[in-house]
Design a protein around this motif. Structure first.
Motif, PDB file in Angstrom:
ATOM      1  N   GLY A   1      14.691  -4.786  -7.866  1.00 20.55           N
ATOM      2  CA  GLY A   1      15.686  -5.639  -8.511  1.00 20.55           C
ATOM      3  C   GLY A   1      15.418  -5.745  -9.997  1.00 20.55           C
ATOM      4  N   CYS A   2      16.285  -6.490 -10.659  1.00 18.14           N
ATOM      5  CA  CYS A   2      16.148  -6.746 -12.089  1.00 18.14           C
ATOM      6  C   CYS A   2      16.897  -8.049 -12.370  1.00 18.14           C
TER       7      CYS A   2
ATOM      8  N   LYS B   1       8.273 -13.330 -12.115  1.00 13.43           N
ATOM      9  CA  LYS B   1       8.656 -13.796 -10.777  1.00 13.43           C
ATOM     10  C   LYS B   1       7.999 -12.969  -9.684  1.00 13.43           C
ATOM     11  N   ASN B   2       7.094 -12.081 -10.062  1.00 14.11           N
ATOM     12  CA  ASN B   2       6.437 -11.203  -9.104  1.00 14.11           C
ATOM     13  C   ASN B   2       5.882 -11.953  -7.903  1.00 14.11           C
TER      14      ASN B   2
ATOM     15  N   ALA C   1      15.131 -20.499  -4.645  1.00 11.10           N
ATOM     16  CA  ALA C   1      15.461 -19.065  -4.621  1.00 11.10           C
ATOM     17  C   ALA C   1      14.608 -18.310  -3.614  1.00 11.10           C
ATOM     18  N   GLU C   2      13.375 -18.761  -3.422  1.00 11.76           N
ATOM     19  CA  GLU C   2      12.505 -18.055  -2.482  1.00 11.76           C
ATOM     20  C   GLU C   2      13.039 -18.130  -1.054  1.00 11.76           C
ATOM     21  N   LEU C   3      13.767 -19.201  -0.733  1.00 10.10           N
ATOM     22  CA  LEU C   3      14.350 -19.324   0.606  1.00 10.10           C
ATOM     23  C   LEU C   3      15.467 -18.297   0.800  1.00 10.10           C
TER      24      LEU C   3
ATOM     25  N   TYR D   1      17.137 -11.110  -9.855  1.00  9.91           N
ATOM     26  CA  TYR D   1      16.024 -12.059  -9.972  1.00  9.91           C
ATOM     27  C   TYR D   1      16.171 -12.994 -11.160  1.00  9.91           C
ATOM     28  N   ALA D   2      17.328 -12.931 -11.843  1.00 15.85           N
ATOM     29  CA  ALA D   2      17.617 -13.876 -12.920  1.00 15.85           C
ATOM     30  C   ALA D   2      18.947 -14.571 -12.654  1.00 15.85           C
ATOM     31  N   LYS D   3      20.018 -13.794 -12.510  1.00 15.65           N
ATOM     32  CA  LYS D   3      21.345 -14.354 -12.243  1.00 15.65           C
ATOM     33  C   LYS D   3      21.340 -15.101 -10.911  1.00 15.65           C
ATOM     34  N   GLY D   4      21.646 -16.398 -10.958  1.00 20.00           N
ATOM     35  CA  GLY D   4      21.713 -17.199  -9.743  1.00 20.00           C
ATOM     36  C   GLY D   4      20.363 -17.501  -9.110  1.00 20.00           C
TER      37      GLY D   4
END
Length: 213
Positions: free
Chosen positions: A71-72, A14-15, A123-125, A115-118
């Motif tokens: 994040g993770c 997701k970088n 998501a970028e917004l 960056y995984a949960k939810g």
């Protein structure tokens, strides 16, 4: 402001999403993003969340960076690792309200995001909105405003507690597993970005020795 972006290994794919969202907000504000990896899941240097804490501690305490964005999967691991380091005050930010209140009340120098949960459609917004709430406004002015003085006082108390409970960063670097430290600073762009920006020569010299070992 120099903003350091660090991506944990499980979320390296997701970088591009995270990096682009951050730059789209902070570039127009005149801030600079230094990306310390990971860049792809295939990177040789795999950054675990404990390594993110070490990197964040190095970057903030050397003044190579003014703020850490990391994040993770859940954001929890990176948050814990960052807060284990001297001089780091990291908030867990999931939505724009978290970002705004952390900036206004706590005025820390790092955020950790999930960056995984939810992390679903659009998501970028959410990332962009979080960064706006954090970087487009003056931080540390308090919310609600009438409690600003009390909040500032509490930040000072917390800072002194941190100083009392933590060793200095160079001592930390000398005390941790040196293989872990070397892996954490072995990213392909670390040397190009860190050493020109570091304001702590003693720490820089030590890290050069670790890399050369």
């Amino acid at each position: 402001m120099n903003i350091a972006l660090i991506i944990e290994n499980s979320q390296a794919a997701k970088n591009g999403i995270v990096h682009d969202a951050l730059k789209s907000v902070v570039d127009p504000l005149g801030h600079t993003v230094h990306h310390y990896g990971m860049y792809t899941p295939e990177d040789k240097a795999h950054l675990t969340y404990p390594m993110i804490g070490i990197l964040a501690g190095i970057l903030i305490n050397s003044k190579a960076a003014d703020f850490i964005v990391t994040g993770c999967g859940t954001g929890m691991g990176s948050n814990l690792a960052c807060n284990a380091m001297p001089g780091i005050f990291c908030g867990l930010v999931i939505d724009p309200t978290d970002a705004f209140l952390f900036g206004q009340i706590n005025d820390g120098n790092a955020i950790s995001m999930p960056y995984a949960k939810g992390f679903g459609w659009a998501a970028e917004l959410n990332l962009q909105d979080c960064y706006r709430k954090l970087f487009e406004v003056e931080r540390g002015v308090g919310y609600p405003k009438e409690r600003a003085a009390v909040m500032a006082e509490n930040r000072g108390v917390l800072s002194k507690l941190k100083e009392a409970s933590c060793k200095d960063m160079l001592t930390v670097l000398k005390s941790v597993d040196q293989n872990l430290l070397k892996t954490a600073i072995s990213g392909e762009k670390f040397q190009d970005q860190f050493f020109p920006n570091s304001q702590d020569q003693e720490m820089s010299d030590y890290l050069k020795g670790v890399l050369a070992s």
